[in-house]
Scaffold this active site. Structure first.
Site, PDB file in Angstrom:
ATOM      1  CG  ASP A  97      56.060 107.209  21.076  1.00 12.34           C
ATOM      2  OD1 ASP A  97      56.277 106.298  20.261  1.00 12.34           O
ATOM      3  OD2 ASP A  97      56.971 107.808  21.682  1.00 12.34           O
ATOM      4  CD  GLU A 119      57.961 103.764  26.326  1.00 13.53           C
ATOM      5  OE1 GLU A 119      58.867 102.922  26.464  1.00 13.53           O
ATOM      6  OE2 GLU A 119      57.784 104.392  25.269  1.00 13.53           O
ATOM      7  CD  GLU A 133      57.159 109.591  16.725  1.00 14.71           C
ATOM      8  OE1 GLU A 133      57.355 110.825  16.626  1.00 14.71           O
ATOM      9  OE2 GLU A 133      57.463 108.798  15.819  1.00 14.71           O
ATOM     10  CG  HIS A 206      64.207 106.104  13.608  1.00 10.53           C
ATOM     11  ND1 HIS A 206      62.916 106.473  13.864  1.00 10.53           N
ATOM     12  CD2 HIS A 206      64.669 105.594  14.762  1.00 10.53           C
ATOM     13  CE1 HIS A 206      62.613 106.182  15.121  1.00 10.53           C
ATOM     14  NE2 HIS A 206      63.657 105.656  15.688  1.00 10.53           N
ATOM     15  NE  ARG A 208      56.723 110.120  10.518  1.00 12.38           N
ATOM     16  CZ  ARG A 208      56.239 109.429   9.507  1.00 12.38           C
ATOM     17  NH1 ARG A 208      55.838 110.045   8.416  1.00 12.38           N
ATOM     18  NH2 ARG A 208      56.117 108.117   9.575  1.00 12.38           N
ATOM     19  CG  HIS A 239      64.613 103.113  10.357  1.00 12.78           C
ATOM     20  ND1 HIS A 239      63.595 103.058   9.430  1.00 12.78           N
ATOM     21  CD2 HIS A 239      64.003 103.021  11.573  1.00 12.78           C
ATOM     22  CE1 HIS A 239      62.421 102.930  10.060  1.00 12.78           C
ATOM     23  NE2 HIS A 239      62.653 102.908  11.362  1.00 12.78           N
TER      24      HIS A 239
HETATM   25  C1  UD1 Z   1      57.829 104.437  13.266  1.00 11.62           C
HETATM   26  C2  UD1 Z   1      57.140 105.225  14.408  1.00 11.62           C
HETATM   27  C3  UD1 Z   1      58.196 105.825  15.328  1.00 11.62           C
HETATM   28  C4  UD1 Z   1      59.184 104.787  15.805  1.00 11.62           C
HETATM   29  C5  UD1 Z   1      59.771 104.055  14.605  1.00 11.62           C
HETATM   30  C6  UD1 Z   1      60.660 102.946  15.085  1.00 11.62           C
HETATM   31  C7  UD1 Z   1      55.046 106.377  13.857  1.00 11.62           C
HETATM   32  C8  UD1 Z   1      54.422 107.621  13.335  1.00 11.62           C
HETATM   33  N1  UD1 Z   1      56.383 106.338  13.844  1.00 11.62           N
HETATM   34  O1  UD1 Z   1      58.536 105.389  12.489  1.00 11.62           O
HETATM   35  O2  UD1 Z   1      57.550 106.395  16.463  1.00 11.62           O
HETATM   36  O3  UD1 Z   1      60.200 105.420  16.519  1.00 11.62           O
HETATM   37  O4  UD1 Z   1      58.708 103.491  13.825  1.00 11.62           O
HETATM   38  O5  UD1 Z   1      61.545 102.484  14.125  1.00 11.62           O
HETATM   39  O6  UD1 Z   1      54.365 105.472  14.247  1.00 11.62           O
HETATM   40  N2  UD1 Z   1      60.143 100.214   6.397  1.00 11.62           N
HETATM   41  C9  UD1 Z   1      60.386  99.029   5.748  1.00 11.62           C
HETATM   42  N3  UD1 Z   1      60.456  97.872   6.488  1.00 11.62           N
HETATM   43  C10 UD1 Z   1      60.316  97.869   7.840  1.00 11.62           C
HETATM   44  C11 UD1 Z   1      60.080  99.077   8.496  1.00 11.62           C
HETATM   45  C12 UD1 Z   1      59.979 100.242   7.769  1.00 11.62           C
HETATM   46  O7  UD1 Z   1      60.521  98.988   4.542  1.00 11.62           O
HETATM   47  O8  UD1 Z   1      60.422  96.789   8.453  1.00 11.62           O
HETATM   48  C13 UD1 Z   1      60.040 101.465   5.597  1.00 11.62           C
HETATM   49  C14 UD1 Z   1      58.749 101.596   4.810  1.00 11.62           C
HETATM   50  O9  UD1 Z   1      59.055 102.160   3.575  1.00 11.62           O
HETATM   51  C15 UD1 Z   1      57.950 102.623   5.597  1.00 11.62           C
HETATM   52  C16 UD1 Z   1      59.052 103.499   6.194  1.00 11.62           C
HETATM   53  O10 UD1 Z   1      60.104 102.586   6.483  1.00 11.62           O
HETATM   54  O11 UD1 Z   1      57.093 103.346   4.762  1.00 11.62           O
HETATM   55  C17 UD1 Z   1      58.673 104.240   7.442  1.00 11.62           C
HETATM   56  O12 UD1 Z   1      58.030 103.417   8.403  1.00 11.62           O
HETATM   57  P1  UD1 Z   1      56.947 104.073   9.415  1.00 11.62           P
HETATM   58  O13 UD1 Z   1      56.491 103.020  10.376  1.00 11.62           O
HETATM   59  O14 UD1 Z   1      55.889 104.791   8.659  1.00 11.62           O
HETATM   60  O15 UD1 Z   1      57.772 105.189  10.161  1.00 11.62           O
HETATM   61  P2  UD1 Z   1      59.086 105.097  11.042  1.00 11.62           P
HETATM   62  O16 UD1 Z   1      59.894 106.303  10.711  1.00 11.62           O
HETATM   63  O17 UD1 Z   1      59.661 103.741  10.942  1.00 11.62           O
HETATM   64  N1  UDP Z   2      67.302  98.119  17.461  1.00 11.58           N
HETATM   65  C1  UDP Z   2      67.498  96.899  16.796  1.00 11.58           C
HETATM   66  N2  UDP Z   2      68.235  96.897  15.643  1.00 11.58           N
HETATM   67  C2  UDP Z   2      68.781  98.006  15.113  1.00 11.58           C
HETATM   68  C3  UDP Z   2      68.557  99.244  15.773  1.00 11.58           C
HETATM   69  C4  UDP Z   2      67.790  99.266  16.935  1.00 11.58           C
HETATM   70  O1  UDP Z   2      67.051  95.855  17.258  1.00 11.58           O
HETATM   71  O2  UDP Z   2      69.461  97.922  14.071  1.00 11.58           O
HETATM   72  C5  UDP Z   2      66.497  98.127  18.707  1.00 11.58           C
HETATM   73  C6  UDP Z   2      67.054  98.935  19.867  1.00 11.58           C
HETATM   74  O3  UDP Z   2      67.906  98.177  20.695  1.00 11.58           O
HETATM   75  C7  UDP Z   2      65.820  99.316  20.650  1.00 11.58           C
HETATM   76  C8  UDP Z   2      64.760  99.453  19.554  1.00 11.58           C
HETATM   77  O4  UDP Z   2      65.276  98.768  18.412  1.00 11.58           O
HETATM   78  O5  UDP Z   2      65.470  98.249  21.531  1.00 11.58           O
HETATM   79  C9  UDP Z   2      64.523 100.887  19.238  1.00 11.58           C
HETATM   80  O6  UDP Z   2      63.813 100.984  18.066  1.00 11.58           O
HETATM   81  P1  UDP Z   2      63.809 102.292  17.172  1.00 11.58           P
HETATM   82  O7  UDP Z   2      65.051 103.073  17.411  1.00 11.58           O
HETATM   83  O8  UDP Z   2      63.494 101.846  15.797  1.00 11.58           O
HETATM   84  O9  UDP Z   2      62.515 103.074  17.697  1.00 11.58           O
HETATM   85  P2  UDP Z   2      62.223 104.105  18.877  1.00 11.58           P
HETATM   86  O10 UDP Z   2      62.682 103.493  20.153  1.00 11.58           O
HETATM   87  O11 UDP Z   2      62.924 105.369  18.530  1.00 11.58           O
HETATM   88  O12 UDP Z   2      60.755 104.300  18.825  1.00 11.58           O
END
Ligand code: UD1
Ligand code: UDP
Length: 362
Positions: A97, A119, A133, A206, A208, A239
């Site tokens: 999603d 999924e 999502e 984490h 939003r 995160h």
């Molecule tokens: C995204 C997904 C969410 C998922 C989550 C998993 C969307 C809209 N959201 O949300 O469904 O649950 O990922 O974690 O697709 N950042 C870094 N390094 C990284 C990752 C993130 O610096 O490796 C920072 C960046 O500043 C980025 C911010 O995190 O702008 C947010 O990342 P983003 O993918 O936009 O949203 P998530 O809240 O991570």
């Molecule tokens: N996870 C990880 N390291 C962390 C936190 C979570 O590897 O520090 C793993 C967790 O076991 C799961 C996945 O990341 O398999 C979930 O990702 P996240 O919570 O970022 O996203 P969501 O599932 O909410 O989309």
């Protein structure tokens, strides 16, 4: 030979798609496989690729700091237009999603390339939770040819929406497959040594829609419970989203709470395996923790994983300070409740979802 392209961009998609990549690549006579990563996440994505030894064929590398939904959607849509135009796979596989999945499915739809949704069928029926999502998954399923539903309940959601039964396949969730690669009996880590004399609580947050005051309220509840329970230690890998880091400052100075950098997936799954209980608003952790026999308090008002609630392994704690305080306290103090949750059956499959998906694609 079937020409398959898989695309993913964030940590959870990578964790759930890598077992499928490995399965498809292990069957070279059947599949011509290419892997595209959007780089919606960077460090958190790269860690998973390294853990599974998956080297992408294409990396769109789109992440920017504090990226907006517009940034991600536009960059993925444009990038995937070019990738899909050049390769024209028989099927594009997307996962879950995220905005990577949504924009990639949209690009495939515009180019009349069939989409397979791993999924499929998860729903809260609240378009604002989780945000965005719930919209993404509904939209993806609207353009999907092959609907890989993890459970019977998700299949039923799709049937109720009028999707043809012939296009829906119940496979289990590949999150459970991932655990077969990661969890080790003899695992050890310095942070786990620190917590060894206590009940270990593992937490992540984490979402939003919770960023800001809601998340701070959740964290205040956790501080209160930690003060009242000297026998717990809490480890919270934070995160990388800067907005999550801002809210998490509240938890910084408690002697029995440790804020650490995001853990690699090998480490995190083993931390879950050693935990007493888990607090999370994550989707994937609502699947992996139950499979490891760990009770989960879900830091949300609603979940698209009601199977876990029905099985008795998840409980919704909500997002208010009082609600989280009450549910967290209860699970620590009520050993009958704890025991029932720990013994509940994992409803998300047997760890061989990727094989089922590959068989169907073949
Ligand atoms: C995204 C997904 C969410 C998922 C989550 C998993 C969307 C809209 N959201 O949300 O469904 O649950 O990922 O974690 O697709 N950042 C870094 N390094 C990284 C990752 C993130 O610096 O490796 C920072 C960046 O500043 C980025 C911010 O995190 O702008 C947010 O990342 P983003 O993918 O936009 O949203 P998530 O809240 O991570
Ligand atoms: N996870 C990880 N390291 C962390 C936190 C979570 O590897 O520090 C793993 C967790 O076991 C799961 C996945 O990341 O398999 C979930 O990702 P996240 O919570 O970022 O996203 P969501 O599932 O909410 O989309």
């Amino acid at each position: 030979m079937k020409k398959i392209t898989l695309v993913f961009g964030t940590r959870p998609e990578a964790i759930k798609m890598c077992p499928l990549v490995l399965e498809l690549r292990a069957r070279p006579g059947e599949f011509d496989v290419s892997v595209v990563v959007t780089g919606q996440h960077r460090e958190m994505l790269d860690d998973v690729l390294a853990a599974f030894g998956v080297v992408p064929d294409v990396d769109l590398d789109i992440m920017s700091e504090r990226q907006t939904l517009f940034d991600v959607t536009r960059r993925v849509l444009d990038g995937m237009r070019d990738v899909l135009t050049a390769r024209r796979p028989d099927v594009l596989l997307v996962h879950g999603d995220t905005t990577t999945a949504f924009a990639s499915a949209l690009a495939a739809f515009y180019l009349e390339i069939p989409v397979g949704h791993v999924e499929a069928g998860l729903r809260t029926y609240d378009i604002r939770a989780p945000y965005p999502e719930e919209f993404n998954r509904v939209a993806i399923d609207g353009v999907t040819e092959f609907l890989f539903a993890p459970t019977e309940a998700t299949r039923d959601n799709l049937l109720r929406e009028g999707k043809s039964a012939a296009r829906i396949f119940v496979t289990g969730n590949t999150e459970i497959d991932a655990l077969r690669y990661t969890v080790r009996e003899d695992y050890s880590h310095a942070q786990l040594d620190w917590a060894a004399d206590s009940r270990l609580v593992v937490m992540t947050a984490h979402r939003r829609e919770s960023l800001g005051d809601t998340m701070r309220g959740i964290f205040r509840a956790i501080l209160r419970v930690a003060d009242e329970h000297p026998d717990i230690k809490l480890i919270y890998p934070v995160h990388l989203n800067p907005a999550v880091r801002d809210a998490s400052e509240l938890l910084q100075n408690h002697p029995r709470i440790r804020l650490i950098e995001p853990l690699g997936v090998l480490d995190f799954h083993n931390f879950l395996a050693k935990a007493h209980l888990v607090l999370t608003d994550s989707g994937g952790i609502q699947e992996s923790a139950p499979a490891l026999g760990k009770p989960v308090l879900v830091l949300r008002d609603t979940t698209e994983r009601p199977e876990g609630i029905a099985a008795g392994t998840l409980r919704l704690a909500g997002t208010s300070e009082e609600g989280v305080y009450r549910e967290f306290t209860r699970l620590l103090d009520d050993s009958a409740l704890y025991g029932a949750m720990a013994r509940a059956e994992n409803p998300y499959g047997d760890g061989f979802a990727a094989k089922k998906i590959a068989d169907i694609l073949a």
